[in-house]
Design a protein around this motif. Structure first.
Motif, PDB file in Angstrom:
ATOM      1  N   ILE A   1       0.862  -1.181   0.000  1.00 30.98           N
ATOM      2  CA  ILE A   1       0.000   0.000   0.000  1.00 30.98           C
ATOM      3  C   ILE A   1       0.898   1.230   0.000  1.00 30.98           C
ATOM      4  O   ILE A   1       1.806   1.347   0.822  1.00 30.98           O
ATOM      5  CB  ILE A   1      -0.922  -0.013   1.228  1.00 30.98           C
ATOM      6  N   GLN A   2       0.655   2.134  -0.934  1.00 29.61           N
ATOM      7  CA  GLN A   2       1.632   3.193  -1.207  1.00 29.61           C
ATOM      8  C   GLN A   2       1.694   4.281  -0.139  1.00 29.61           C
ATOM      9  O   GLN A   2       2.744   4.880   0.079  1.00 29.61           O
ATOM     10  CB  GLN A   2       1.339   3.814  -2.577  1.00 29.61           C
ATOM     11  N   GLU A   3       0.593   4.555   0.532  1.00 27.77           N
ATOM     12  CA  GLU A   3       0.588   5.556   1.595  1.00 27.77           C
ATOM     13  C   GLU A   3       0.288   4.868   2.926  1.00 27.77           C
ATOM     14  O   GLU A   3      -0.473   3.890   2.972  1.00 27.77           O
ATOM     15  CB  GLU A   3      -0.486   6.622   1.318  1.00 27.77           C
ATOM     16  N   LEU A   4       0.873   5.379   3.989  1.00 27.01           N
ATOM     17  CA  LEU A   4       0.602   4.821   5.305  1.00 27.01           C
ATOM     18  C   LEU A   4      -0.898   4.869   5.581  1.00 27.01           C
ATOM     19  O   LEU A   4      -1.509   5.932   5.575  1.00 27.01           O
ATOM     20  CB  LEU A   4       1.363   5.590   6.383  1.00 27.01           C
ATOM     21  N   THR A   5      -1.485   3.706   5.800  1.00 28.14           N
ATOM     22  CA  THR A   5      -2.924   3.570   6.009  1.00 28.14           C
ATOM     23  C   THR A   5      -3.144   2.760   7.274  1.00 28.14           C
ATOM     24  O   THR A   5      -2.476   1.745   7.489  1.00 28.14           O
ATOM     25  CB  THR A   5      -3.576   2.842   4.804  1.00 28.14           C
ATOM     26  N   MET A   6      -4.072   3.214   8.091  1.00 30.66           N
ATOM     27  CA  MET A   6      -4.320   2.535   9.357  1.00 30.66           C
ATOM     28  C   MET A   6      -5.637   1.769   9.305  1.00 30.66           C
ATOM     29  O   MET A   6      -6.604   2.188   8.657  1.00 30.66           O
ATOM     30  CB  MET A   6      -4.359   3.555  10.508  1.00 30.66           C
ATOM     31  N   SER A   7      -5.681   0.654   9.994  1.00 30.83           N
ATOM     32  CA  SER A   7      -6.899  -0.142  10.083  1.00 30.83           C
ATOM     33  C   SER A   7      -7.863   0.497  11.080  1.00 30.83           C
ATOM     34  O   SER A   7      -7.521   1.444  11.791  1.00 30.83           O
ATOM     35  CB  SER A   7      -6.565  -1.560  10.532  1.00 30.83           C
ATOM     36  N   ALA A   8      -9.060  -0.078  11.150  1.00 34.55           N
ATOM     37  CA  ALA A   8     -10.055   0.447  12.080  1.00 34.55           C
ATOM     38  C   ALA A   8      -9.572   0.363  13.524  1.00 34.55           C
ATOM     39  O   ALA A   8      -9.950   1.183  14.364  1.00 34.55           O
ATOM     40  CB  ALA A   8     -11.366  -0.326  11.926  1.00 34.55           C
ATOM     41  N   SER A   9      -8.715  -0.620  13.815  1.00 36.43           N
ATOM     42  CA  SER A   9      -8.196  -0.763  15.174  1.00 36.43           C
ATOM     43  C   SER A   9      -6.910   0.025  15.402  1.00 36.43           C
ATOM     44  O   SER A   9      -6.301  -0.070  16.471  1.00 36.43           O
ATOM     45  CB  SER A   9      -7.965  -2.245  15.497  1.00 36.43           C
TER      46      SER A   9
ATOM     47  N   GLY B   1       8.982 -11.767   0.207  1.00 32.72           N
ATOM     48  CA  GLY B   1       9.052 -10.379   0.667  1.00 32.72           C
ATOM     49  C   GLY B   1       9.404 -10.259   2.130  1.00 32.72           C
ATOM     50  O   GLY B   1       9.811  -9.186   2.591  1.00 32.72           O
ATOM     51  N   HIS B   2       9.282 -11.367   2.901  1.00 34.38           N
ATOM     52  CA  HIS B   2       9.658 -11.296   4.318  1.00 34.38           C
ATOM     53  C   HIS B   2      11.141 -10.981   4.469  1.00 34.38           C
ATOM     54  O   HIS B   2      11.568 -10.481   5.521  1.00 34.38           O
ATOM     55  CB  HIS B   2       9.313 -12.609   5.039  1.00 34.38           C
ATOM     56  N   LEU B   3      11.927 -11.253   3.423  1.00 32.98           N
ATOM     57  CA  LEU B   3      13.362 -10.967   3.481  1.00 32.98           C
ATOM     58  C   LEU B   3      13.652  -9.464   3.497  1.00 32.98           C
ATOM     59  O   LEU B   3      14.785  -9.054   3.742  1.00 32.98           O
ATOM     60  CB  LEU B   3      14.071 -11.615   2.292  1.00 32.98           C
ATOM     61  N   ARG B   4      12.648  -8.660   3.249  1.00 33.34           N
ATOM     62  CA  ARG B   4      12.833  -7.200   3.246  1.00 33.34           C
ATOM     63  C   ARG B   4      12.806  -6.588   4.642  1.00 33.34           C
ATOM     64  O   ARG B   4      13.273  -5.463   4.828  1.00 33.34           O
ATOM     65  CB  ARG B   4      11.752  -6.523   2.390  1.00 33.34           C
ATOM     66  N   SER B   5      12.224  -7.300   5.608  1.00 26.92           N
ATOM     67  CA  SER B   5      12.157  -6.700   6.946  1.00 26.92           C
ATOM     68  C   SER B   5      11.786  -7.718   8.009  1.00 26.92           C
ATOM     69  O   SER B   5      10.871  -8.517   7.807  1.00 26.92           O
ATOM     70  CB  SER B   5      11.108  -5.581   6.980  1.00 26.92           C
ATOM     71  N   PRO B   6      12.463  -7.669   9.157  1.00 26.80           N
ATOM     72  CA  PRO B   6      11.965  -8.392  10.323  1.00 26.80           C
ATOM     73  C   PRO B   6      10.744  -7.660  10.875  1.00 26.80           C
ATOM     74  O   PRO B   6      10.362  -6.598  10.375  1.00 26.80           O
ATOM     75  CB  PRO B   6      13.138  -8.319  11.308  1.00 26.80           C
ATOM     76  N   VAL B   7      10.129  -8.223  11.888  1.00 29.48           N
ATOM     77  CA  VAL B   7       9.115  -7.477  12.628  1.00 29.48           C
ATOM     78  C   VAL B   7       9.859  -6.460  13.501  1.00 29.48           C
ATOM     79  O   VAL B   7      10.702  -6.835  14.318  1.00 29.48           O
ATOM     80  CB  VAL B   7       8.254  -8.404  13.503  1.00 29.48           C
ATOM     81  N   VAL B   8       9.565  -5.198  13.306  1.00 27.95           N
ATOM     82  CA  VAL B   8      10.217  -4.129  14.081  1.00 27.95           C
ATOM     83  C   VAL B   8       9.331  -3.864  15.299  1.00 27.95           C
ATOM     84  O   VAL B   8       8.432  -3.027  15.274  1.00 27.95           O
ATOM     85  CB  VAL B   8      10.409  -2.864  13.223  1.00 27.95           C
ATOM     86  N   PHE B   9       9.584  -4.609  16.352  1.00 23.96           N
ATOM     87  CA  PHE B   9       8.694  -4.618  17.506  1.00 23.96           C
ATOM     88  C   PHE B   9       8.529  -3.247  18.150  1.00 23.96           C
ATOM     89  O   PHE B   9       7.468  -2.938  18.695  1.00 23.96           O
ATOM     90  CB  PHE B   9       9.202  -5.618  18.547  1.00 23.96           C
ATOM     91  N   ASP B  10       9.557  -2.403  18.080  1.00 25.21           N
ATOM     92  CA  ASP B  10       9.484  -1.105  18.728  1.00 25.21           C
ATOM     93  C   ASP B  10       8.731  -0.067  17.901  1.00 25.21           C
ATOM     94  O   ASP B  10       8.475   1.034  18.387  1.00 25.21           O
ATOM     95  CB  ASP B  10      10.892  -0.584  19.034  1.00 25.21           C
ATOM     96  N   ASP B  11       8.379  -0.429  16.653  1.00 23.00           N
ATOM     97  CA  ASP B  11       7.647   0.536  15.827  1.00 23.00           C
ATOM     98  C   ASP B  11       6.863  -0.193  14.737  1.00 23.00           C
ATOM     99  O   ASP B  11       7.060   0.025  13.541  1.00 23.00           O
ATOM    100  CB  ASP B  11       8.612   1.558  15.204  1.00 23.00           C
ATOM    101  N   ILE B  12       5.958  -1.037  15.160  1.00 19.05           N
ATOM    102  CA  ILE B  12       5.128  -1.811  14.225  1.00 19.05           C
ATOM    103  C   ILE B  12       4.400  -0.896  13.247  1.00 19.05           C
ATOM    104  O   ILE B  12       4.297  -1.184  12.050  1.00 19.05           O
ATOM    105  CB  ILE B  12       4.081  -2.644  15.008  1.00 19.05           C
ATOM    106  N   ASP B  13       3.882   0.220  13.750  1.00 18.85           N
ATOM    107  CA  ASP B  13       2.954   1.043  12.990  1.00 18.85           C
ATOM    108  C   ASP B  13       3.576   2.272  12.329  1.00 18.85           C
ATOM    109  O   ASP B  13       2.867   3.187  11.916  1.00 18.85           O
ATOM    110  CB  ASP B  13       1.799   1.476  13.889  1.00 18.85           C
ATOM    111  N   PHE B  14       4.913   2.288  12.238  1.00 16.81           N
ATOM    112  CA  PHE B  14       5.615   3.378  11.554  1.00 16.81           C
ATOM    113  C   PHE B  14       5.295   4.737  12.180  1.00 16.81           C
ATOM    114  O   PHE B  14       5.118   5.740  11.496  1.00 16.81           O
ATOM    115  CB  PHE B  14       5.289   3.384  10.059  1.00 16.81           C
TER     116      PHE B  14
END
Length: 312
Positions: free
Chosen positions: A110-118, A157-170
């Motif tokens: 998704i090209q722009e940062l988009t947040m879910s309902a939660s 595509g998982h090779l592009r990034s680990p889970v960044v636990f300290d900043d999941i939501d950018f």
């Protein structure tokens, strides 16, 4: 490390080929995102083998069209993985045992940062959190089946990034569409590791997979020329795109093949267990990152996910 699991199947195998001769009569399966792409072919293969299949989709009209095309015992149910209340409703409506859960649906880049309902980054929310909540909600149904399998559709595509636990939501780092996708796909692998560790005693195993490079509606958020450019890069690296029938093969193998009875917590590509790689290469490189299989990461993600889906 355990010896890698191999099968007689490979890159060119189709979903129909890997399930040939397997009788799925009396088994019930849920396939998310089964109104397009490899989800359709996974559902078709399972239904053709005799399974009772539920297409869990956002667009139920499209799902009804797919169900009519597939034939057999195929139902359609509404499910929007980005909306945890929709997940709750699906779980509440499910009755009886569930033998196979294919967590196939996804969004990509998704090209722009988009947040879910939660309130979470949309790719992580849809690709991981929604599927996590679905699996946890259906745990008792899976346990009741005896020998249930969860299939977690990840990606190279998982090779592009680990889970960044300290900043999941950018919240603090710059948003990167493919980085966010990579994080969510790593989470899909870690889920398979965590679910198997927790639920194997209940007769439930989970595996993750890379379907392969395929041109499907998954790329709808990308520029029109993306698929052509990606295909050129794949061919330059000595590999190619798959057909949707080939792309569904590894999912179908993990869902149904007796070759994988009791196998869990692993990552497959081209119908075989993938090797661990220490560095990301070019298109078609393959392999799985160590961070995606790390038990400590899986534990941390499980605990965080319970927290994130617990109050919505």
């Amino acid at each position: 490390m355990d010896e890698l699991i191999t099968t007689p199947f490979g890159f060119d195998s189709t979903a129909a080929e890997v399930i040939a001769g397997v009788d799925m009569s009396g088994r019930r399966a849920v396939v998310t995102g089964a109104s397009s792409g490899i989800g359709i072919e996974t559902a078709r293969a399972l239904a053709d083998a005799g399974a009772e299949v539920t297409l869990a989709v956002r667009d139920t009209a499209a799902g009804e069209g797919v169900a009519a095309d597939i034939g057999g015992t195929v139902d359609v149910a509404s499910l929007d993985l980005s909306d945890l209340y929709s997940v709750d409703a699906f779980v509440a409506a499910w009755d009886g045992p569930l033998h196979i859960l294919v967590n196939n649906a996804g969004v990509m880049a998704i090209q722009e940062l988009t947040m879910s309902a939660s309130g979470h980054e949309m790719q992580f929310a849809t690709n991981h959190l929604g599927h996590f909540a679905l699996a946890v909600g259906l745990h008792d149904a899976l346990a009741a089946a005896g020998g249930a399998r969860i299939v977690s559709v990840s990606s190279g595509g998982h090779l592009r990034s680990p889970v960044v636990f300290d900043d999941i939501d950018f919240a603090f780092r710059d948003y990167d569409p493919f980085g966010a996708y990579g994080q969510s796909k790593t989470a899909n692998v870690l889920f398979a590791v965590g679910a198997t560790r927790r639920w194997a005693a209940d007769g439930i195993v989970a595996n993750a997979l890379m379907p392969g490079g395929i041109a499907t509606p998954l790329q709808r958020h990308l520029p029109a020329e993306y698929a052509a450019q990606a295909l050129t890069a794949f061919r330059a690296a000595g590999t190619d795109f798959k057909t949707v029938e080939q792309g569904a093969a590894t999912s179908t193998l993990l869902a149904a093949s007796p070759l994988l009875d009791g196998v869990g917590g692993r990552y497959f590509e081209n119908c075989n267990q993938a090797r661990v790689v220490e560095r990301r290469g070019g298109p078609g490189q393959g392999g799985v990152a160590p961070y995606a299989l790390d038990p400590a990461n899986a534990e941390r993600l499980w605990d965080l996910s319970l927290e994130l889906v617990g109050d919505h």
